[in-house]
Design a protein around this motif. Sequence first.
Motif, mmCIF file in Angstrom:
data_model
loop_
_atom_site.group_PDB
_atom_site.id
_atom_site.type_symbol
_atom_site.label_atom_id
_atom_site.label_comp_id
_atom_site.label_asym_id
_atom_site.label_seq_id
_atom_site.Cartn_x
_atom_site.Cartn_y
_atom_site.Cartn_z
ATOM 1 N N GLY A 264 0.736 -0.705 -0.083
ATOM 2 C CA GLY A 264 -0.585 0.143 -0.075
ATOM 3 C C GLY A 264 0.803 1.726 -0.208
ATOM 4 N N ALA A 265 0.506 2.356 -0.436
ATOM 5 C CA ALA A 265 1.123 3.554 -0.170
ATOM 6 C C ALA A 265 1.402 4.062 1.339
ATOM 7 C CB ALA A 265 -0.234 4.776 -0.973
ATOM 8 N N VAL A 266 2.716 4.437 0.834
ATOM 9 C CA VAL A 266 3.208 5.261 2.102
ATOM 10 C C VAL A 266 3.392 6.786 2.532
ATOM 11 C CG1 VAL A 266 5.223 4.367 3.520
ATOM 12 C CG2 VAL A 266 4.750 2.695 2.668
ATOM 13 N N VAL A 267 2.986 7.244 3.179
ATOM 14 C CA VAL A 267 3.496 8.798 4.090
ATOM 15 C C VAL A 267 3.977 8.533 5.426
ATOM 16 C CG1 VAL A 267 2.350 10.520 3.752
ATOM 17 C CG2 VAL A 267 0.969 9.143 2.825
ATOM 18 N N SER A 268 5.146 9.607 5.110
ATOM 19 C CA SER A 268 6.051 9.729 5.632
ATOM 20 C C SER A 268 5.881 10.759 6.742
ATOM 21 C CB SER A 268 7.662 8.844 5.710
ATOM 22 O OG SER A 268 8.433 10.317 4.556
ATOM 23 N N GLN A 269 6.275 11.383 7.393
ATOM 24 C CA GLN A 269 6.538 12.342 7.957
ATOM 25 C C GLN A 269 7.662 12.885 9.392
ATOM 26 O OE1 GLN A 269 1.431 12.560 9.647
ATOM 27 N NE2 GLN A 269 3.280 15.099 10.644
ATOM 28 N N HIS A 270 8.229 14.026 9.029
ATOM 29 C CA HIS A 270 9.614 13.538 9.356
ATOM 30 C C HIS A 270 9.261 15.313 10.364
ATOM 31 C CE1 HIS A 270 13.796 13.762 10.587
ATOM 32 N NE2 HIS A 270 14.055 14.707 9.949
ATOM 33 N N PRO A 271 9.969 15.710 11.777
ATOM 34 C CA PRO A 271 9.876 14.838 12.683
ATOM 35 C C PRO A 271 8.907 13.993 12.914
ATOM 36 C CG PRO A 271 9.944 16.942 13.941
ATOM 37 C CD PRO A 271 10.397 17.321 12.171
ATOM 38 N N SER A 272 9.751 12.261 13.827
ATOM 39 C CA SER A 272 8.414 12.481 14.654
ATOM 40 C C SER A 272 7.938 12.765 15.576
ATOM 41 C CB SER A 272 8.243 10.200 14.539
ATOM 42 O OG SER A 272 9.504 10.414 15.811
ATOM 43 N N ARG A 273 9.028 13.695 16.569
ATOM 44 C CA ARG A 273 8.566 13.897 17.177
ATOM 45 C C ARG A 273 9.854 15.280 17.617
ATOM 46 N NH1 ARG A 273 7.524 11.932 22.270
ATOM 47 N NH2 ARG A 273 6.124 9.770 22.104
ATOM 48 N N VAL A 274 9.302 16.403 18.094
ATOM 49 C CA VAL A 274 10.290 17.484 18.469
ATOM 50 C C VAL A 274 10.343 18.236 19.478
ATOM 51 C CG1 VAL A 274 8.869 18.869 17.023
ATOM 52 C CG2 VAL A 274 11.455 19.935 17.137
ATOM 53 N N ILE A 275 10.721 19.174 19.859
ATOM 54 C CA ILE A 275 11.380 19.271 21.468
ATOM 55 C C ILE A 275 11.218 20.840 21.137
ATOM 56 C CG2 ILE A 275 10.750 19.860 23.397
ATOM 57 C CD1 ILE A 275 11.340 16.625 24.049
ATOM 58 N N CYS A 276 10.758 22.256 21.037
ATOM 59 C CA CYS A 276 11.460 23.333 21.234
ATOM 60 C C CYS A 276 11.351 24.276 21.563
ATOM 61 C CB CYS A 276 11.007 24.080 19.230
ATOM 62 S SG CYS A 276 9.698 24.475 19.558
ATOM 63 N N LYS A 277 11.747 25.469 21.869
ATOM 64 C CA LYS A 277 11.401 26.580 23.080
ATOM 65 C C LYS A 277 10.559 27.494 22.324
ATOM 66 C CE LYS A 277 16.474 27.376 24.785
ATOM 67 N NZ LYS A 277 17.312 27.982 24.974
ATOM 68 N N SER A 278 10.280 28.125 22.873
ATOM 69 C CA SER A 278 8.552 29.008 22.913
ATOM 70 C C SER A 278 9.788 30.039 21.733
ATOM 71 C CB SER A 278 8.301 29.875 23.676
ATOM 72 O OG SER A 278 6.992 30.535 23.272
ATOM 73 N N GLY A 279 9.174 30.661 20.844
ATOM 74 C CA GLY A 279 9.388 31.963 20.009
ATOM 75 C C GLY A 279 10.231 30.984 19.221
ATOM 76 N N THR A 280 11.113 29.462 18.382
ATOM 77 C CA THR A 280 10.927 29.191 17.258
ATOM 78 C C THR A 280 10.746 28.565 16.670
ATOM 79 O OG1 THR A 280 11.401 27.211 18.839
ATOM 80 C CG2 THR A 280 13.253 29.446 18.828
ATOM 81 N N SER A 281 10.798 28.691 15.371
ATOM 82 C CA SER A 281 10.008 28.051 14.491
ATOM 83 C C SER A 281 10.474 26.769 13.348
ATOM 84 C CB SER A 281 10.428 28.674 12.744
ATOM 85 O OG SER A 281 9.983 30.337 12.935
ATOM 86 N N VAL A 282 9.235 25.415 13.900
ATOM 87 C CA VAL A 282 9.221 24.324 13.505
ATOM 88 C C VAL A 282 9.260 24.204 12.327
ATOM 89 C CG1 VAL A 282 8.787 21.857 14.572
ATOM 90 C CG2 VAL A 282 9.526 23.295 15.917
#
Lengths: 115, 114
Positions: free
Chosen positions: B1-19
């Motif tokens: 079947g078709a596969v969709v990936s996402q990256h990253p799976s987890r991210v922790i960042c500080k307030s005010g930053t962009s992800v």
Amino acid sequence: AQKVTQAQTEISVVEKEDVTLDCVYETRDTTYYLFWYKQPPSGELVFLIRRNSFDEQNEISGRYSWNFQKSTSSFNFTITASQVVDSAVYFCALSENQAGTALIFGKGTTLSVSS
Amino acid sequence: GAVVSQHPSRVICKSGTSVKIECRSLDFQATTMFWYRQFPKQSLMLMATSNEGSKATYEQGVEKDKFLINHASLTLSTLTVTSAHPEDSSFYICSARDQGDEQFFGPGTRLTVL
């Protein structure tokens, strides 16, 4: 307006019990698609079934079965002989007009199966 | 079947930053991708529809300047959460539609903003 209602927030059963998860939908379209997804604690959505509005036949897949009734706008999901691995959040969803449009999800039912 | 990936799976960042979160269809072309957001113990809510080569369509209440979506190719859509704040902490899930109108979901990205 389109809407999906899963009235059962949480259900707890003991292994081997049968359990039915209810789903009621609202739509003005004559062509629409209904879905069920399982979301285990990992978060990934697991596709279970897709049914279009013109196919009211019930479906059975192993321990899973679905009852689609247009007269009551319901698409209920039954797990027979539940197992601990069935514990998850189950979402019913609707897409209108075409299969590939965005899904409208119900609020989900958390199923807990204990041994 | 078709596969969709996402990256990253987890991210922790500080307030005010962009992800930036990537959503890729690995074995099919997707002219349309959808971005959903799921807050803890809640349902999935559509944020925006991403169409290859054109501007994304945002749902009511979703700030397009905060959630930047770019669908530059038939296999990649990106969601950038700009100036992230703790209230943006959520589970972000994408889905991709193939040429047969089948929709496939990615595994999700859990964003935590400190």
